[in-house]
Scaffold this motif. Structure first.
Motif, PDB file in Angstrom:
ATOM      1  N   LYS A   1      13.185  52.696 101.774  1.00 58.40           N
ATOM      2  CA  LYS A   1      13.093  52.257 100.374  1.00 58.40           C
ATOM      3  C   LYS A   1      12.156  51.073 100.171  1.00 58.40           C
ATOM      4  CE  LYS A   1      17.752  53.953  99.262  1.00 58.40           C
ATOM      5  NZ  LYS A   1      19.067  53.618  98.685  1.00 58.40           N
TER       6      LYS A   1
ATOM      7  N   VAL B   1       3.755  58.795  90.809  1.00 60.84           N
ATOM      8  CA  VAL B   1       4.530  59.469  89.767  1.00 60.84           C
ATOM      9  C   VAL B   1       6.026  59.313  90.021  1.00 60.84           C
ATOM     10  CG1 VAL B   1       5.036  61.688  88.678  1.00 60.84           C
ATOM     11  CG2 VAL B   1       2.685  61.139  89.348  1.00 60.84           C
ATOM     12  N   VAL B   2       6.393  59.276  91.283  1.00 63.66           N
ATOM     13  CA  VAL B   2       7.807  59.211  91.674  1.00 63.66           C
ATOM     14  C   VAL B   2       8.314  57.771  91.770  1.00 63.66           C
ATOM     15  CG1 VAL B   2       9.459  59.774  93.506  1.00 63.66           C
ATOM     16  CG2 VAL B   2       7.642  61.397  92.914  1.00 63.66           C
ATOM     17  N   THR B   3       7.466  56.879  92.310  1.00 59.53           N
ATOM     18  CA  THR B   3       7.888  55.500  92.589  1.00 59.53           C
ATOM     19  C   THR B   3       7.067  54.508  91.792  1.00 59.53           C
ATOM     20  OG1 THR B   3       8.469  56.152  94.851  1.00 59.53           O
ATOM     21  CG2 THR B   3       8.275  53.791  94.404  1.00 59.53           C
ATOM     22  N   GLN B   4       7.707  53.628  91.073  1.00 51.66           N
ATOM     23  CA  GLN B   4       7.043  52.585  90.290  1.00 51.66           C
ATOM     24  C   GLN B   4       7.073  51.281  91.087  1.00 51.66           C
ATOM     25  OE1 GLN B   4       5.573  53.154  87.414  1.00 51.66           O
ATOM     26  NE2 GLN B   4       4.986  51.083  86.812  1.00 51.66           N
TER      27      GLN B   4
ATOM     28  N   LEU C   1       7.901  58.546 103.838  1.00 60.01           N
ATOM     29  CA  LEU C   1       7.339  59.460 102.849  1.00 60.01           C
ATOM     30  C   LEU C   1       6.065  58.871 102.258  1.00 60.01           C
ATOM     31  CD1 LEU C   1      10.619  60.378 100.923  1.00 60.01           C
ATOM     32  CD2 LEU C   1       9.505  61.711 102.737  1.00 60.01           C
TER      33      LEU C   1
ATOM     34  N   ASP D   1       4.069  58.162  96.218  1.00 59.55           N
ATOM     35  CA  ASP D   1       3.642  58.955  95.075  1.00 59.55           C
ATOM     36  C   ASP D   1       3.841  58.111  93.827  1.00 59.55           C
ATOM     37  OD1 ASP D   1       3.319  60.698  92.939  1.00 59.55           O
ATOM     38  OD2 ASP D   1       4.345  62.367  93.913  1.00 59.55           O
TER      39      ASP D   1
END
Length: 265
Positions: free
Chosen positions: A152, A116-119, A111, A114
């Protein structure tokens, strides 16, 4: 990791699957004679072999610094390859890319990163920002992160926009010593709080021997430039000396990273 000798495999492209219409370079999903799928970067596209050299150097430097990069392989295109391709633009690209190209192992199911989604943690973010300032990578922004999440884990892709000095080749010494103003647009700059702390480690990983090992990977075939009077070995040496001088001038871009982060507060 950095002590292991770098060796790239060579594959033959056996099947053109589909174009990946991202940017102007028209990379493609392709299959090799080892039955693996690859993202194929073409010597006949856009900036030609210079983009392949940038991809090779940027990717292997990132790997040397302990960052995740898909396996890079040299990819042979036979002269008969693509004759049955119906799209004239793609057929011209394939004809202009006969010989040795570069490909990245395809991370199936990955993927796009992003923010915003993943720190991302401060240490890996700092390493990536340091890497991109070192390699003068203008293409790791919010609009185009060039990072993937796969199983991940964060993976770096697409380093073809690094080392932009080689498109003019004028005064490379000045380019090597310069800061990197585009770092202000880096997608991970807000998290990169440990660049100063990690600077010595990054420099030590990129010793002269390792940098020579990386530049020695550049195929002679990619350094026969019509717009240059330099021999392939002279071109290779400029890349090596650029990397050594940029490493030795790292404080210039580290200071700029620090200053750019202050404007975020």
């Amino acid at each position: 990791m950095s002590n292991n000798k770098i060796e790239l495999r060579t594959i033959n492209v056996t099947r053109y699957i589909t174009p990946l219409r991202e940017g102007g370079s028209l990379p493609a999903l392709a299959e090799g004679n080892d039955d693996f799928k690859y993202v194929l970067k073409f010597r006949g596209a856009g900036h030609g072999v210079k983009a392949l050299i940038a991809e090779l150097l940027g990717g292997e430097i990132a790997r040397t610094l302990g960052l995740r990069v898909p396996e890079l392989v040299f990819a042979n295109l036979d002269e008969a390859f693509g004759r049955s391709e119906g799209d004239e633009e793609i057929q011209d690209l394939l004809k202009g890319s006969q010989g040795l190209n570069l490909a990245l192992h395809f991370l199936s199911g990955a993927l796009t990163f992003d923010p915003v989604v993943t720190q991302i943690d401060e240490e890996p973010a700092s390493k990536i920002v340091w890497l991109d300032a070192f390699t003068t990578n203008i293409d790791r922004t919010v609009k185009n992160t060039n990072m993937l999440i796969w199983h991940k884990e964060l993976w770096l892709i697409d380093h073809g926009a690094t080392f932009y000095f080689h498109h003019s080749w004028d005064n490379w010494e000045k380019a090597a010593k310069s800061p990197f103003p585009y770092i202000k647009d880096h997608v991970l700059l807000p998290q990169a709080s440990k660049v100063d702390e990690l600077n010595d480690e990054m420099i030590s990983l990129l010793n002269d021997e390792k940098l020579k090992e990386i530049t020695d990977l550049i195929p002679v075939d990619w350094m026969q430039w019509e717009d240059s009077d330099l021999t392939p070995e002279e071109i290779r040496n400029v890349y090596l000396q650029f990397l050594i001088l940029r490493r030795d001038s790292a404080q210039n871009f580290v200071t700029q990273i620090r200053d750019a982060r202050k404007t975020l507060v």
